[in-house]
Design a protein around this motif. Sequence first.
Motif, PDB file in Angstrom:
ATOM      1  N   ALA A 127       0.844  -1.197   0.000  1.00  0.00           N
ATOM      2  CA  ALA A 127       0.000   0.000   0.000  1.00  0.00           C
ATOM      3  C   ALA A 127       0.876   1.243   0.000  1.00  0.00           C
ATOM      4  CB  ALA A 127      -0.925  -0.001   1.220  1.00  0.00           C
ATOM      5  N   ALA A 128       0.241   2.396  -0.141  1.00  0.00           N
ATOM      6  CA  ALA A 128       0.938   3.673  -0.055  1.00  0.00           C
ATOM      7  C   ALA A 128       1.454   3.877   1.372  1.00  0.00           C
ATOM      8  CB  ALA A 128      -0.012   4.805  -0.449  1.00  0.00           C
ATOM      9  N   PRO A 129       2.471   4.723   1.563  1.00  0.00           N
ATOM     10  CA  PRO A 129       3.077   4.890   2.892  1.00  0.00           C
ATOM     11  C   PRO A 129       2.085   5.184   4.015  1.00  0.00           C
ATOM     12  CG  PRO A 129       4.426   5.972   1.239  1.00  0.00           C
ATOM     13  CD  PRO A 129       3.177   5.519   0.533  1.00  0.00           C
ATOM     14  N   GLN A 130       1.181   6.153   3.793  1.00  0.00           N
ATOM     15  CA  GLN A 130       0.233   6.507   4.854  1.00  0.00           C
ATOM     16  C   GLN A 130      -0.729   5.361   5.144  1.00  0.00           C
ATOM     17  OE1 GLN A 130       0.847   8.196   2.071  1.00  0.00           O
ATOM     18  NE2 GLN A 130       1.265  10.359   2.497  1.00  0.00           N
ATOM     19  N   ALA A 131      -1.078   4.579   4.115  1.00  0.00           N
ATOM     20  CA  ALA A 131      -1.987   3.448   4.315  1.00  0.00           C
ATOM     21  C   ALA A 131      -1.327   2.356   5.139  1.00  0.00           C
ATOM     22  CB  ALA A 131      -2.449   2.903   2.969  1.00  0.00           C
ATOM     23  N   VAL A 132      -0.021   2.144   4.955  1.00  0.00           N
ATOM     24  CA  VAL A 132       0.698   1.148   5.757  1.00  0.00           C
ATOM     25  C   VAL A 132       0.649   1.548   7.229  1.00  0.00           C
ATOM     26  CG1 VAL A 132       2.947   0.111   6.241  1.00  0.00           C
ATOM     27  CG2 VAL A 132       2.199   0.407   3.872  1.00  0.00           C
ATOM     28  N   THR A 133       0.922   2.804   7.506  1.00  0.00           N
ATOM     29  CA  THR A 133       0.879   3.279   8.898  1.00  0.00           C
ATOM     30  C   THR A 133      -0.526   3.140   9.480  1.00  0.00           C
ATOM     31  OG1 THR A 133       2.698   4.837   8.529  1.00  0.00           O
ATOM     32  CG2 THR A 133       1.253   5.281  10.400  1.00  0.00           C
ATOM     33  N   ARG A 134      -1.547   3.443   8.678  1.00  0.00           N
ATOM     34  CA  ARG A 134      -2.922   3.292   9.165  1.00  0.00           C
ATOM     35  C   ARG A 134      -3.220   1.841   9.509  1.00  0.00           C
ATOM     36  NH1 ARG A 134      -7.043   1.036   7.380  1.00  0.00           N
ATOM     37  NH2 ARG A 134      -6.199   0.770   5.275  1.00  0.00           N
ATOM     38  N   MET A 135      -2.792   0.889   8.676  1.00  0.00           N
ATOM     39  CA  MET A 135      -3.044  -0.529   8.952  1.00  0.00           C
ATOM     40  C   MET A 135      -2.341  -0.983  10.218  1.00  0.00           C
ATOM     41  SD  MET A 135      -3.191  -2.454   5.226  1.00  0.00           S
ATOM     42  CE  MET A 135      -1.615  -1.887   4.613  1.00  0.00           C
ATOM     43  N   VAL A 136      -1.149  -0.453  10.478  1.00  0.00           N
ATOM     44  CA  VAL A 136      -0.450  -0.761  11.731  1.00  0.00           C
ATOM     45  C   VAL A 136      -1.244  -0.210  12.907  1.00  0.00           C
ATOM     46  CG1 VAL A 136       1.606  -0.264  13.111  1.00  0.00           C
ATOM     47  CG2 VAL A 136       1.849  -0.862  10.694  1.00  0.00           C
ATOM     48  N   ARG A 137      -1.644   1.056  12.803  1.00  0.00           N
ATOM     49  CA  ARG A 137      -2.353   1.735  13.897  1.00  0.00           C
ATOM     50  C   ARG A 137      -3.659   1.043  14.235  1.00  0.00           C
ATOM     51  NH1 ARG A 137      -2.081   6.430  11.803  1.00  0.00           N
ATOM     52  NH2 ARG A 137      -4.088   6.392  10.734  1.00  0.00           N
ATOM     53  N   GLU A 138      -4.356   0.519  13.210  1.00  0.00           N
ATOM     54  CA  GLU A 138      -5.659  -0.119  13.426  1.00  0.00           C
ATOM     55  C   GLU A 138      -5.571  -1.621  13.632  1.00  0.00           C
ATOM     56  OE1 GLU A 138      -8.230   1.090  10.252  1.00  0.00           O
ATOM     57  OE2 GLU A 138      -8.129   3.227  10.805  1.00  0.00           O
ATOM     58  N   GLY A 139      -4.372  -2.164  13.697  1.00  0.00           N
ATOM     59  CA  GLY A 139      -4.209  -3.584  14.006  1.00  0.00           C
ATOM     60  C   GLY A 139      -4.486  -4.519  12.858  1.00  0.00           C
ATOM     61  N   GLU A 140      -4.547  -4.005  11.628  1.00  0.00           N
ATOM     62  CA  GLU A 140      -4.784  -4.881  10.484  1.00  0.00           C
ATOM     63  C   GLU A 140      -3.532  -5.675  10.113  1.00  0.00           C
ATOM     64  OE1 GLU A 140      -6.583  -2.982   7.126  1.00  0.00           O
ATOM     65  OE2 GLU A 140      -7.803  -1.661   8.384  1.00  0.00           O
ATOM     66  N   ILE A 141      -2.372  -5.137  10.447  1.00  0.00           N
ATOM     67  CA  ILE A 141      -1.108  -5.833  10.225  1.00  0.00           C
ATOM     68  C   ILE A 141      -0.284  -5.752  11.500  1.00  0.00           C
ATOM     69  CG2 ILE A 141      -1.031  -5.505   7.712  1.00  0.00           C
ATOM     70  CD1 ILE A 141       0.762  -3.083   8.153  1.00  0.00           C
ATOM     71  N   ASP A 142       0.667  -6.678  11.645  1.00  0.00           N
ATOM     72  CA  ASP A 142       1.537  -6.681  12.819  1.00  0.00           C
ATOM     73  C   ASP A 142       2.702  -5.718  12.655  1.00  0.00           C
ATOM     74  OD1 ASP A 142       0.119  -8.897  14.073  1.00  0.00           O
ATOM     75  OD2 ASP A 142       1.048 -10.164  12.541  1.00  0.00           O
ATOM     76  N   ILE A 143       3.250  -5.677  11.449  1.00  0.00           N
ATOM     77  CA  ILE A 143       4.473  -4.922  11.188  1.00  0.00           C
ATOM     78  C   ILE A 143       4.300  -4.130   9.896  1.00  0.00           C
ATOM     79  CG2 ILE A 143       6.966  -5.076  10.746  1.00  0.00           C
ATOM     80  CD1 ILE A 143       6.778  -7.917  12.052  1.00  0.00           C
ATOM     81  N   GLY A 144       4.726  -2.891   9.911  1.00  0.00           N
ATOM     82  CA  GLY A 144       4.734  -2.075   8.700  1.00  0.00           C
ATOM     83  C   GLY A 144       6.144  -1.634   8.372  1.00  0.00           C
ATOM     84  N   LEU A 145       6.480  -1.644   7.096  1.00  0.00           N
ATOM     85  CA  LEU A 145       7.765  -1.119   6.624  1.00  0.00           C
ATOM     86  C   LEU A 145       7.441  -0.051   5.584  1.00  0.00           C
ATOM     87  CD1 LEU A 145      10.826  -1.184   6.654  1.00  0.00           C
ATOM     88  CD2 LEU A 145      10.758  -3.089   5.032  1.00  0.00           C
ATOM     89  N   THR A 146       7.698   1.191   5.941  1.00  0.00           N
ATOM     90  CA  THR A 146       7.189   2.286   5.115  1.00  0.00           C
ATOM     91  C   THR A 146       8.116   3.491   5.177  1.00  0.00           C
ATOM     92  OG1 THR A 146       5.213   3.626   4.676  1.00  0.00           O
ATOM     93  CG2 THR A 146       5.763   3.224   6.980  1.00  0.00           C
ATOM     94  N   PHE A 147       7.734   4.538   4.484  1.00  0.00           N
ATOM     95  CA  PHE A 147       8.501   5.769   4.450  1.00  0.00           C
ATOM     96  C   PHE A 147       7.694   6.906   5.072  1.00  0.00           C
ATOM     97  CE2 PHE A 147      10.152   3.383   0.782  1.00  0.00           C
ATOM     98  CZ  PHE A 147      11.517   3.429   1.046  1.00  0.00           C
ATOM     99  N   GLY A 148       8.397   7.908   5.590  1.00  0.00           N
ATOM    100  CA  GLY A 148       7.749   9.084   6.140  1.00  0.00           C
ATOM    101  C   GLY A 148       8.757  10.200   6.301  1.00  0.00           C
ATOM    102  N   PHE A 149       8.276  11.345   6.770  1.00  0.00           N
ATOM    103  CA  PHE A 149       9.160  12.496   6.922  1.00  0.00           C
ATOM    104  C   PHE A 149       9.613  12.701   8.371  1.00  0.00           C
ATOM    105  CE2 PHE A 149       6.735  13.515   3.054  1.00  0.00           C
ATOM    106  CZ  PHE A 149       7.801  13.627   2.186  1.00  0.00           C
ATOM    107  N   MET A 150       8.872  12.133   9.317  1.00  0.00           N
ATOM    108  CA  MET A 150       9.254  12.220  10.721  1.00  0.00           C
ATOM    109  C   MET A 150       8.574  11.066  11.464  1.00  0.00           C
ATOM    110  SD  MET A 150       6.985  15.494  11.955  1.00  0.00           S
ATOM    111  CE  MET A 150       7.761  16.520  10.703  1.00  0.00           C
ATOM    112  N   PRO A 151       9.104  10.662  12.622  1.00  0.00           N
ATOM    113  CA  PRO A 151       8.472   9.566  13.366  1.00  0.00           C
ATOM    114  C   PRO A 151       7.006   9.867  13.663  1.00  0.00           C
ATOM    115  CG  PRO A 151      10.644  10.059  14.267  1.00  0.00           C
ATOM    116  CD  PRO A 151      10.346  11.131  13.266  1.00  0.00           C
ATOM    117  N   ASP A 152       6.143   8.875  13.450  1.00  0.00           N
ATOM    118  CA  ASP A 152       4.707   9.026  13.671  1.00  0.00           C
ATOM    119  C   ASP A 152       4.382   8.631  15.111  1.00  0.00           C
ATOM    120  OD1 ASP A 152       1.866   8.693  13.734  1.00  0.00           O
ATOM    121  OD2 ASP A 152       1.877   8.472  11.549  1.00  0.00           O
ATOM    122  N   ALA A 153       3.831   9.582  15.878  1.00  0.00           N
ATOM    123  CA  ALA A 153       3.545   9.340  17.297  1.00  0.00           C
ATOM    124  C   ALA A 153       2.403   8.359  17.509  1.00  0.00           C
ATOM    125  CB  ALA A 153       3.227  10.662  17.999  1.00  0.00           C
ATOM    126  N   SER A 154       1.645   8.022  16.449  1.00  0.00           N
ATOM    127  CA  SER A 154       0.497   7.120  16.618  1.00  0.00           C
ATOM    128  C   SER A 154       0.884   5.649  16.508  1.00  0.00           C
ATOM    129  CB  SER A 154      -0.577   7.436  15.567  1.00  0.00           C
ATOM    130  OG  SER A 154      -0.140   7.100  14.259  1.00  0.00           O
TER     131      SER A 154
END
Length: 309
Positions: A127-154
């Motif tokens: 998925a796109a970078p933001q979608a990977v982080t969303r799936m991690v945050r919502e428990g749809e996946i265990d681990i995400g490997l993605t790109f971003g501009f700064m650490p995501d506090a969520s």
Amino acid sequence: MGDAALRYFLEVVRSGSIAEASVRLNVAASAISRQIAKLEAELGSPLFERRSRGMVPSAAGELLAQHARRTLLGEEQVVSEIRRLRGLERGLVRVGCTEGFATDFMPEAIGMFRHTYPGIAFDMRVAAPQAVTRMVREGEIDIGLTFGFMPDASVQVEFGGSAPLMALVGLDHPLANRPWVTIADIAAFPLGLPAKDTTARQLFDLVCGAEGIAVEPMLTTNYMSGLWRFAETGGGVTVTGRITVLSRIWRFHVVALPLRSKTSNERRYEIQSMLGRTLPDAARAFVFHLRRHLEQLDRPGDQPLGLRS
């Protein structure tokens, strides 16, 4: 609150409608409606707002969704702990990553991991970078490997590193023998760029804006391999992150040149997990494996990469 009610509730949150949740769960829509009604009666608050685009969680619904995700994932942890008594013989790891990692890096990492733990299965989503982080945050996946501009506090950042942009050109391209290039250098040639929902494109646009250079891409696509082939065949120049280059440049006849600018080092890659969650043993072991693999791959330096390096 029963597990079934929480599962039904979460599926409506994900899908945005009872009808769609019914299809996904293979459960009658009336049964899902009854369970949600029971939850609302028990909590004394509506859990959804009905809007034109579907059912959206209310403030109470958002709180319950956070609780439900942790509760259901906690049950998976209990199962994992029981399996721990037998070692990592069986299990499922759910991973998500961007296309830059999905083509070569992640399949190779999974294959190497399974040499040691052949009983561990994987479910990989791209998925796109933001979608990977969303799936991690919502428990749809265990681990995400993605790109971003700064650490995501969520989310929990398990490991990260720098992912500066590089320019890709064919071996016979006029820029191929340069030690590095600038935006002005590559703007003089036809450009192929990734889609605007990628952090590589967003960073490229930021650099162009900061340097006052307007570019008009000749090719825009969300398919990374197409951009690499575009550069390889002499169609023009494209850009991608260094960590992606390091994992797959051996497959193409291209040269990757450092892109010099004041802002080209602002992008990061991250291994992410759900904030506050204890990962199952198999997922935890795979995080360690990914980290070690990235540390070995991501050698420092600001040099051209490719067949001549």
